[in-house]
Design an enzyme around this catalytic site. Structure first.
Site, PDB file in Angstrom:
ATOM      1  N   ASP A  37      25.354 -11.288 -19.042  1.00  0.00           N
ATOM      2  CA  ASP A  37      25.669 -10.256 -20.388  1.00  0.00           C
ATOM      3  C   ASP A  37      27.128 -10.705 -20.775  1.00  0.00           C
ATOM      4  OD1 ASP A  37      25.489 -10.641 -23.031  1.00  0.00           O
ATOM      5  OD2 ASP A  37      24.702  -8.072 -22.653  1.00  0.00           O
ATOM      6  N   ASN A  86      17.600 -16.532 -28.322  1.00  0.00           N
ATOM      7  CA  ASN A  86      19.139 -17.750 -28.202  1.00  0.00           C
ATOM      8  C   ASN A  86      18.646 -18.760 -29.003  1.00  0.00           C
ATOM      9  OD1 ASN A  86      19.820 -16.420 -25.342  1.00  0.00           O
ATOM     10  ND2 ASN A  86      19.983 -15.359 -27.356  1.00  0.00           N
ATOM     11  N   ARG A  89      19.720 -20.004 -32.089  1.00  0.00           N
ATOM     12  CA  ARG A  89      21.109 -20.758 -32.052  1.00  0.00           C
ATOM     13  C   ARG A  89      21.417 -21.625 -33.662  1.00  0.00           C
ATOM     14  NH1 ARG A  89      24.136 -18.299 -27.509  1.00  0.00           N
ATOM     15  NH2 ARG A  89      23.369 -16.124 -27.301  1.00  0.00           N
ATOM     16  N   ARG A 208      22.022  -5.062 -14.766  1.00  0.00           N
ATOM     17  CA  ARG A 208      23.108  -6.023 -16.661  1.00  0.00           C
ATOM     18  C   ARG A 208      24.125  -6.372 -16.671  1.00  0.00           C
ATOM     19  NH1 ARG A 208      20.198  -6.738 -22.170  1.00  0.00           N
ATOM     20  NH2 ARG A 208      21.935  -7.898 -23.107  1.00  0.00           N
ATOM     21  N   SER A 216      16.277  -5.853 -23.589  1.00  0.00           N
ATOM     22  CA  SER A 216      16.199  -7.872 -24.479  1.00  0.00           C
ATOM     23  C   SER A 216      14.870  -8.832 -23.777  1.00  0.00           C
ATOM     24  CB  SER A 216      17.321  -8.262 -23.796  1.00  0.00           C
ATOM     25  OG  SER A 216      18.475  -7.767 -24.285  1.00  0.00           O
TER      26      SER A 216
END
Length: 259
Positions: A37, A86, A89, A208, A216
């Site tokens: 990330d 995602n 998007r 992470r 997430s």
């Protein structure tokens, strides 16, 4: 390179070697999950307007991470590259990211690589060309001797559990098992056998980057007993010293599994 940067790099190297020595003989995770990330935020932090520059830099870090995992004796690595969220998007943002992920799969499956790649996720939600690249990477690396590397693309933990339950029900129906019979025998192992990561050990350690302290949706079922390590470092800046810090934190913890 300025004197200040030279001294900083030298001190980092000394500290890195010290960390590595301290981990000799320490408990090592068999399976490491990594939520990569902070790519876009890294790009913005250095003044880049194109967020894909961050994704490309982040993609370049992956082979290095896998090399560090090899050095540590990690057997399975799961990389969270693209979630089901995602996929919503806008196309001008999503499609370049998919091309970058395809490039990662092709790079990690090159003839000089040792890893066994496995795509995990709802592949039916991905464009056909992306699925083809991921499947080809899996096929090309099937018999290689190195660690298993799960590429979590189009992945969502809740969807994985739902897919596992659907697969289990279909399997039992094909065997002629009634719903009442299934209710009597169903336990957690039945569901685990239908997860994307079936046959693999659950993650011992999840890392992470970027300062966020949440999963997430990453490996929701498998991380029931995992240790977590959160770092403020953006993924494109993640170094071996950061990885060794995560291993040190892991080795210092006492995993009791409810005991």
């Amino acid at each position: 390179m300025g004197v200040r940067q030279f001294v900083r790099d030298l001190l980092t190297q000394v500290y890195e070697r010290r960390l590595a020595r301290g981990l000799v003989g320490a408990d090592t995770p068999r399976h490491v999950g990594v939520i990569v990330d902070g790519n876009r935020r890294w790009a913005r932090s250095i003044g880049l307007e194109d967020p894909n520059a961050g994704h490309r830099r982040g993609a370049d870090r992956i082979a290095s991470l896998l090399g560090w995992c090899d050095e540590a004796g990690v057997e399975v690595v799961t990389l969270f590259l693209l979630s089901t969220d995602n996929l919503s998007r806008p196309e001008p943002e999503l499609f370049p990211l998919l091309r970058i992920i395809e490039g990662v799969a092709e790079d990690l499956s090159a003839a000089d690589r040792r890893w066994q790649l496995r795509p995990v996720g709802a592949l039916e939600l991905l464009p056909a060309e992306t699925v083809a690249v991921l499947k080809q990477a899996e096929e090309n690396t099937r018999d290689r001797p190195g660690a298993t590397v799960n590429l979590a693309v189009g992945y969502g933990g809740r969807r994985e559990i739902a897919d596992a339950v659907r697969s289990l029900l279909a399997e039992q129906a094909a065997r002629g098992t009634s719903l009442e019979e299934l209710v009597e025998i169903l336990d957690v192992d039945h569901i685990a056998e239908h997860l994307y990561t079936r046959g693999q050990p659950d993650p011992d350690l999840v890392i992470r980057t970027s300062g966020e302290q949440r999963l997430s949706g990453f490996l929701l079922w498998q991380t029931a007993h995992s240790e977590f390590y959160f770092t403020d470092v953006y993924w494109p800046e993640f170094r071996r010293v950061d990885f060794l810090r995560a291993l040190r934190a892991y080795s210092a913890r006492h995993r009791r599994y409810g005991g």
